[in-house]
Design a protein around this motif. Structure first.
Motif, PDB file in Angstrom:
ATOM      1  N   THR A   1      -7.795  -6.500  -2.090  1.00 41.66           N
ATOM      2  CA  THR A   1      -7.800  -5.532  -3.402  1.00 41.66           C
ATOM      3  C   THR A   1      -6.107  -5.574  -3.601  1.00 41.66           C
ATOM      4  OG1 THR A   1      -9.895  -4.440  -2.835  1.00 41.66           O
ATOM      5  CG2 THR A   1      -8.095  -3.290  -4.416  1.00 41.66           C
TER       6      THR A   1
ATOM      7  N   ALA B   1       0.686  -1.085  -0.041  1.00 41.36           N
ATOM      8  CA  ALA B   1       0.028   0.023  -0.200  1.00 41.36           C
ATOM      9  C   ALA B   1       0.950   1.231  -0.064  1.00 41.36           C
ATOM     10  CB  ALA B   1      -0.953   0.059   1.395  1.00 41.36           C
TER      11      ALA B   1
ATOM     12  N   THR C   1      -8.218  -3.992   6.413  1.00 46.45           N
ATOM     13  CA  THR C   1      -7.954  -3.064   5.471  1.00 46.45           C
ATOM     14  C   THR C   1      -6.799  -2.111   5.873  1.00 46.45           C
ATOM     15  OG1 THR C   1      -9.550  -1.395   6.816  1.00 46.45           O
ATOM     16  CG2 THR C   1     -10.754  -2.714   5.040  1.00 46.45           C
TER      17      THR C   1
ATOM     18  N   VAL D   1      -7.877   0.845   1.566  1.00 42.35           N
ATOM     19  CA  VAL D   1      -7.965  -0.312   0.681  1.00 42.35           C
ATOM     20  C   VAL D   1      -8.098  -1.557   1.393  1.00 42.35           C
ATOM     21  CG1 VAL D   1      -5.368  -0.560   0.681  1.00 42.35           C
ATOM     22  CG2 VAL D   1      -6.623  -1.311  -1.320  1.00 42.35           C
TER      23      VAL D   1
END
Length: 734
Positions: free
Chosen positions: A204, A173, A190, A200
């Motif tokens: 994902t 990330a 997340t 995010v």
């Protein structure tokens, strides 16, 4: 301080006995030393090919040989060190995390606590974690699920793996958003940037990617005092499936075209097959008959037909000679000792027992005995086997999937890579399902029939041909001063085993030894191993010493006990039990406790005794327990209560009766196990030490119940009973 084997060797032995992080194969695991019962004439798959895209984490542990049981075993199939000692975690782009462990679920609810471990460090919801357990094709090698090792080893290992995965996701990330990773927060599956509010999901981040992280474990883990998911009483994972019947146990497994197998058993232990004739083929056209050496079995489309076919097999046997019985087993063990030259039989010695006895004001010697008992799991041994060419797949209930894989490979002279063992969560084991007899039997019949074959042992087979908890004789001698100081302690265990044999009381002069013997029945691991027998003898004898001095049994223990953790559970249990209160006629109070495998237990029992009928009833049991930081308090209470109920049987009435090589009570109608009417009020005190590593709790809670009951019976009656079971037929008439 001296030892017949030399001080350096003794120090090493002491460290092995006391350090819960060091894997040990205890001497009473006799079944692990035995040869395969029969001997007849997949490399790990690419994970990305099998699982698809996602994040795969292999975590290399520091000091791995000390923390993973595989360190004590042989190298498996040419695997390199990281694969041998790793735990795997795969995060799919579907939002599900799959975790792989060689540990298995046998009723202890370890699936839940391991899921909690992953969820805690990964910062991920528990209900989106799936555990793959005990599949030799998909999980890393593991020696087995025994010895209360899953929590101190695998829980820690999976925490480290999950922490590595979380850090890897944060790095991804940070790279995508081009921000400092330290500014990001991972929570509930997340990753969030608090400054921009950008968020995010883990899934994902890994979508469409194939990322492999190999990360050392220097990253700090969440301290137990700060746990949010571990330390909580979350419900059992898949609990609804168990209560509704949706869960499939080994005995529920089926395959298309499957046959049912039955094995011809000898009429007595040691009997050898002289001749055998198959059933009439014209009558049994649908039956496969197999005779291979000492192995004789049949396979048929139904269990009923297989059972009938087995009855039509005519066999003659030559019985073994000079077999002992349960009536004289203890004399037999004392007169059939081995040469005591093994490492396990080396004595532990401190100071001079002879001098300690001379300096004592009181000297006492007693002998305690422990009978053979059966594991009596709810689900007997079961296996379903299928061949595909020279590749074998077996579904079976076992605590050692990799051990069973080795047995199968040996029996059929094939590489271990050609054998896959899967362990569906099984219906209890208690140390009794370490070996793969049923798996080998099913596989041999499947190869003969060229079809899948399932073998389910009958209850009588389970009671007769499984191994038993070893019988034993324990001699104890001690010297004590009038003020309560123990000056000498000598302790000899014959056959039962060495677990828990060392005293935890501070005594300057000690001689402690386990003596191997020849033994008449097949014997091996049982929940808590010989710690149950050794604690029964030690804690009963401590009670005798206290009464010899007219001292309160709790005060006497505390006088000689310096271990703060054990003192704490005795104090907590005594407070809850209200030790020292006045008792009525026929009522008695007793205690027993100790530590083993990282767990500290103190058990207090209240009994009532009817001297006219001999009836003994345990009405209340209080257990205080400490095993470091508690992972799941509800599950821990379940373990403690289950151990006490199980321990009631061995304490009060369970015993295998045998004569002339035959078991005389091989069914529940003749072998007494605890019933609902036997269960007392159970109260538990949990001592949570968040400053200490978590230890297992599957075994050590069992140790305190027998001496507590025996000491309570003495308190009520003045009758001292020194054998387990204590009152198999009620209190003896005096």
């Amino acid at each position: 301080m001296s030892s017949k084997r030399g001080a350096p060797d003794r120090v090493l032995r002491d460290s092995v006995l006391r350090d819960p992080a060091v894997p040990v194969i205890e001497p009473e695991r006799y079944e692990l030393r035995g040869s395969s019962p029969y001997r007849f004439e997949l490399q790990r798959r690419d994970f990305f090919k099998f699982l698809g895209a996602g994040l795969l984490v292999a975590c290399v542990m520091k000091d791995a040989l000390a923390f993973q049981e595989s360190g004590g075993g042989r190298r498996q199939g040419g695997q390199n060190l990281p694969r041998e000692i790793s735990a795997w975690l795969h995060m799919g782009d579907n939002g599900v995390v799959t975790v792989y462990t060689g540990k298995v679920e046998v009723g202890q609810n370890i699936r839940t606590s391991l899921s909690q471990a992953v969820a805690e460090e990964l910062h991920f919801p528990v209900d989106r974690i799936e555990m793959v357990m005990g599949d030799t094709k998909l999980t890393p090698y593991d020696m087995g699920t025994f010895g209360s090792r899953t929590t101190p080893t695998m829980n820690l290992q999976l925490r480290q793996v999950a922490a590595a995965a979380r850090d890897a996701l944060v790095d991804i990330a940070a790279q995508q958003w081009k921000v400092d990773r330290s500014s990001l927060v991972a929570a509930d599956g997340t990753i969030t940037d608090p400054r921009t509010k950008r968020t995010v999901e883990f899934a994902t981040l890994v979508k469409g990617q194939r990322l492999t992280q190999l990360i050392p474990t220097e990253d700090p883990l969440v301290p137990a005092a700060e746990w949010k998911i571990e330390g909580q009483p979350i419900p059992k994972v898949d609990g609804r499936d168990f209560v509704t019947g949706k869960h499939k146990y080994p005995s529920d497994q089926t395959l298309p075209g499957m046959l049912h197998g039955k094995i011809l058993r000898p009429p007595s232990f040691g009997a050898t097959l002289a001749s055998v004739n198959p059933p009439d083929a014209t009558v049994m056209s649908d039956v496969t008959f197999l005779h291979d050496g000492e192995f004789v079995g049949v396979a048929a489309p139904s269990q009923e037909l297989a059972s009938r076919a087995l009855q039509w097999v005519h066999a003659e046997w030559k019985p073994a000679e000079d077999q002992t019985s349960s009536k004289n087993i203890f004399d037999y063990l004392k007169t059939h000792t081995a040469d005591d030259k093994s490492r396990d039989s080396a004595p532990y010695e401190v100071g001079s027992v002879e001098q300690g006895l001379k300096s004592a004001d009181h000297r006492l010697q007693q002998t305690f005995t422990v009978a053979y008992i059966a594991h009596a799991p709810l689900e007997p041994r079961t296996a379903l086997a299928q061949w595909s060419g020279d590749t074998l797949t077996v579904w079976t209930g076992t605590q050692r999937p990799f051990g069973v894989r080795s047995e199968l490979a040996t029996a059929f002279h094939i590489p271990e890579e050609n054998v896959r063992v899967l362990m569906p969560d099984t219906g209890a084991a208690y140390g009794g399902k370490h070996t793969g007899e049923a798996a080998i039997e099913a596989a041999r019949l499947a190869r003969a029939a060229n079809r899948p074959v399932k073998v389910v042992w009958t209850r009588q087979e389970e009671f007769t041909w499984a191994y038993f908890r070893p019988a034993g004789v324990i001699d104890v001698t001690a010297g004590v001063r009038t003020d309560g100081t123990i000056t000498a302690w000598e302790f000899h265990n014959y056959n039962s085993g060495g677990s828990g044999i060392r005293t935890f009381y501070e005594i300057p002069n000690q001689r402690i030894q386990f003596h191997e013997t020849s033994y008449p029945l097949r014997q091996g691991s049982y929940r808590a191993l010989a710690a149950t027998a050794n604690h029964f003898a030690r804690e009963s004898f401590m009670d005798e010493l206290a009464h010899e001095l007219n001292m309160d049994p709790l005060a006497f223990r505390m006088k000689n006990l310096k271990n703060d953790r054990l003192r704490a559970v005795f104090e907590a249990g005594a407070k809850k039990f209200d030790w020292g209160r006045t008792k009525s006629a026929g009522q008695g109070f007793g205690m027993g406790g100790g530590f083993e495998k990282g767990g500290n237990v103190a058990t207090f029992a209240e009994v009532t005794v009817d001297r006219e009928s001999g009836d003994v009833r345990v009405v209340r049991v209080v257990t205080a327990f400490e095993c470091g930081a508690i992972v799941n308090p509800d599950n821990l209470v379940n373990q403690l209560e289950g151990a006490n109920i199980m321990g009631l049987g061995g304490a009060l009435f369970e015993a295998i009766e045998f004569e002339n090589g035959q078991i005389l009570n091989p069914r529940f109608s003749k072998y007494r196990v605890p019933r609902f009417s036997d269960v007392p009020v159970l109260e538990t005190v949990l001592v949570n030490r968040t400053d200490l590593p978590s230890a297992g709790a599957g075994e050590s809670p069992l140790m305190g119940i027998a001496p507590a009951i025996g000491n309570a019976i003495f308190d009520a009656t003045g009758v001292r009973l020194r054998s387990m079971p204590i009152v198999p037929n009620g209190l003896p008439k005096m």
